[in-house]
Design a protein around this motif. Sequence first.
Motif, mmCIF file in Angstrom:
data_model
loop_
_atom_site.group_PDB
_atom_site.id
_atom_site.type_symbol
_atom_site.label_atom_id
_atom_site.label_comp_id
_atom_site.label_asym_id
_atom_site.label_seq_id
_atom_site.Cartn_x
_atom_site.Cartn_y
_atom_site.Cartn_z
ATOM 1 N N SER A 118 0.814 -1.217 0.000
ATOM 2 C CA SER A 118 0.000 0.000 0.000
ATOM 3 C C SER A 118 0.847 1.267 0.000
ATOM 4 O O SER A 118 2.015 1.276 0.385
ATOM 5 N N TRP A 119 0.205 2.360 -0.489
ATOM 6 C CA TRP A 119 0.791 3.702 -0.501
ATOM 7 C C TRP A 119 2.106 3.767 -1.269
ATOM 8 O O TRP A 119 3.049 4.460 -0.879
ATOM 9 N N TYR A 121 3.474 3.563 -5.664
ATOM 10 C CA TYR A 121 2.951 4.041 -6.947
ATOM 11 C C TYR A 121 3.490 3.187 -8.082
ATOM 12 O O TYR A 121 4.677 3.265 -8.421
ATOM 13 N N SER A 143 -3.844 -1.185 -1.512
ATOM 14 C CA SER A 143 -4.529 0.106 -1.541
ATOM 15 C C SER A 143 -3.565 1.261 -1.782
ATOM 16 O O SER A 143 -2.381 1.184 -1.464
ATOM 17 N N HIS A 144 -4.094 2.320 -2.399
ATOM 18 C CA HIS A 144 -3.331 3.565 -2.621
ATOM 19 C C HIS A 144 -1.980 3.277 -3.273
ATOM 20 O O HIS A 144 -0.968 3.889 -2.924
ATOM 21 N N TYR A 168 -8.760 2.862 -3.508
ATOM 22 C CA TYR A 168 -8.172 4.101 -4.004
ATOM 23 C C TYR A 168 -6.864 3.906 -4.758
ATOM 24 O O TYR A 168 -5.783 4.276 -4.312
ATOM 25 N N ASN A 169 -6.997 3.306 -5.912
ATOM 26 C CA ASN A 169 -5.883 3.169 -6.833
ATOM 27 C C ASN A 169 -6.088 4.106 -8.020
ATOM 28 O O ASN A 169 -6.797 5.099 -7.906
ATOM 29 N N SER A 170 -5.496 3.784 -9.151
ATOM 30 C CA SER A 170 -5.529 4.704 -10.299
ATOM 31 C C SER A 170 -6.375 4.137 -11.430
ATOM 32 O O SER A 170 -5.855 3.706 -12.451
#
Length: 823
Positions: A118-119, A121, A143-144, A168-170
């Motif tokens: 998570s978190w 990119y 997530s994220h 909450y991804n892209s």
Amino acid sequence: MRNSIPVILLFPLVCFLSSIISILCEPNTLGVCNEKEKHALLRFKQAISDPANLLSSWSMDEDCCRWEAVRCNNVTGRVVELQLGNPYVDSDYTNFMLGGEISPALLELEFLSYLNLSWNYFEGRPIPSFLGSMGSLRYLDLSHAGFGGVVPHQLGNLSTLRHLDLGYNSGLYVENLDWISHLSFLNYLDMDGVDLHREVHWLESVSMIPSLSELHLSDCRLDRNMVSSLGYANFTSLTVLDICGNDFDQEIPNWLFNSTSLVALYLYDNQFKGQISESFGQLKYLEYLDLYWNSFHGPIPTSIGNLSSLRYLFIGENPLINGTLPTSLGLLSNLEDLHVGGTSLTGNISEVHFTTLLKLKVLSIYATSLSFHVNSNWTPPFQLKYLKADSCKMGLKFPAWLKTQNSLSLLFLSSSGIVDTTPNWFWKWASSIQQIHLSDNQISGDLSQVVLNNTVLDLSSNCFSGRLSLLSSNVVVLNIANNSFSGQIFPLICRKTDGRSKLAVLDISNNALSGELSDCWMHWPSLTHINLGSNNLSGEIPNSMGSLVALKALSLQNNSLYGDIPSSLQNCNVLGLISLSDNKFSGIIPRWIVERTTLLVIHLRSNKFMGDIPPQICQLSYLRVLDLANNSLSGTIPTCLNNISSMAARPNEGDFNVLEADYDYESYIESLILSIKGRDSKYKEILRYVRMIDLSSNNLSGSIPVEIFSLSRLQSLNLSHNHLTGMISVEIGGMKYLESLDLSRNNLSGEIPQTMTNLTFLDVLNLSYNNLSRRIPSGTQIQTFSPLSFFGNAELCGAPLPKNLDFHINILKERVKKSWQHV
């Protein structure tokens, strides 16, 4: 004793047991990393990007069970956990994000049960489908992390999975959710922000997970068509349901009230409508109920008073909720937060509403028609930390019960109908409150002897008087505009505070302050917004204002200041607004102003500036408001004004943030009095949308540059009362957002372009007193204007001018005379 163990035998036993316990309880003590898994992890590391070198410990020389973010089984040495979530989420986490490719080498970690990425990119890459083959996974958190594309259905093969977080991804989306029902042991599912609108039967699939305890599906583009296919859902184990930020646009479905194990229910911002059902009273374990920002109507059900475990109740921002506040809410003995603001509730709030609310910490009743009616000697059973009662009728007298609240940190009583003097106890009691908002009342009092200590203090639009108060170094925002403060500004500005001042916003506009500005501004290095407008200040701008390098907005309008604008202000490198209008400033417009590319607003009207308009002004691509009217400027209008891109195209709204000061719960927004459409109006929240140029009442000459008509976003253009010549270009038809156009009192000639009929938003037009000729273009918009808009052009004819001009000439002259006398 007969059954005792000899000490000589007991000691080795204790040592042996201690070593076993140590091995079992302390991680990685055996140091027996599996070589195959070590090489797999190194291949994984090689494929990802790690700009912060977080995985520097991952090397061949070290036991992989001792690597950062790796946890092994204490006995077997096999890797069981990879904690690769960004460890700096609470700070500047973007500098510590992993990225790149996720290697299938992870498949060699046969006993991996916990994977957290998570978190980070991963640049919109799809979630690897091979993760569905990692059969030992019990915990998966992606997530994220910047994943995109379709969620792989192979995740349904993770039969032992307990925790799945894809939130909450892209741009993740789901085409079919059938696979989710295969995760029979799943108790936590978070798909916040995953697009589910393609899957009509999401509810049926999710409700088939028997052990599901938490379900988070906020911002998933769910709508009313997706719940109509199933009237019943089996969520008997569900304790948390979060479906905020969707678009259901219907009444709450009945199946929700069968989920009797719910502890937390989040229905925020869903356009749910209808009445709030009395069936909520069945959810007896509920502790958190959020119905904020919906379209409910009718009363708040009395059955909510049955929810004895309820701690947080959010019903606010449902404008159609009406009726009175149920007295049954006073039975909620565990209630800590009550939010009913932004509704149409009416009636009185009395002591009975708070009978058992001993734990109440937050009371939000703003923007309602509720009225506080309690005894003057009432002692509430609670100790509030947050009271937001803006636009709620608190009574004419200052609420005496407030002095019993010793834990209050936020107090909002703006527009609450108080007509009273601040009681003697107030300022000492209030000194420890972080934010105080008392604006738009009729509160009076002399603050000359008060030392203000609050972080944010808004006393604007009241009846306070006396000399300016002293400030402690804790004050960040001070807004005392629109009061009756008098005296000089010197005692406030030139007194040093104990410690470095944190003051960022100072608004003392619209008072009765006099004297000079004082040359002590170097004591306030944190200032970003200064508004001293509409006082009786005189003298020159002191050089020390140039020390305010963080200054974003400077408003000194409507005083008696004079002299040149000091060159020291060019040190204010982030200046976004400068308003010096209605003073006696003179000299030329400094070059540094028109080269300050951060400027959005230049408001210098009604001074004594002279000289040319500097052509460098065209470099101000963010400029929204340019008002140089009523000065003594000469020369021609710069031909490069089309380079001001914010007036020619849709600008980035974020640019306006330099004119706002954000702080917890509220923000300070710059305001400006602008002369548009022939009247002065205050622009505040909508100032960001204004696009205007006013160069009227100067000595400008030459033609109107055709380039100015390229400013297609311009809403108001006033070039009146100059000496402009030439024709009005046909390019004016491209100014499709123009609402006000005043070219009167010049020497313009030729015909009015037919393209002016394209200006369908035009509301005010004045072309009077020029040398325009021929027929006025026919068009539905132009013919609606008064003949006064065209009067004074001897050779102009056509509607709306009367056919028999001689008959009307005297009447029109009289109207024009009265009109200009009014202006």
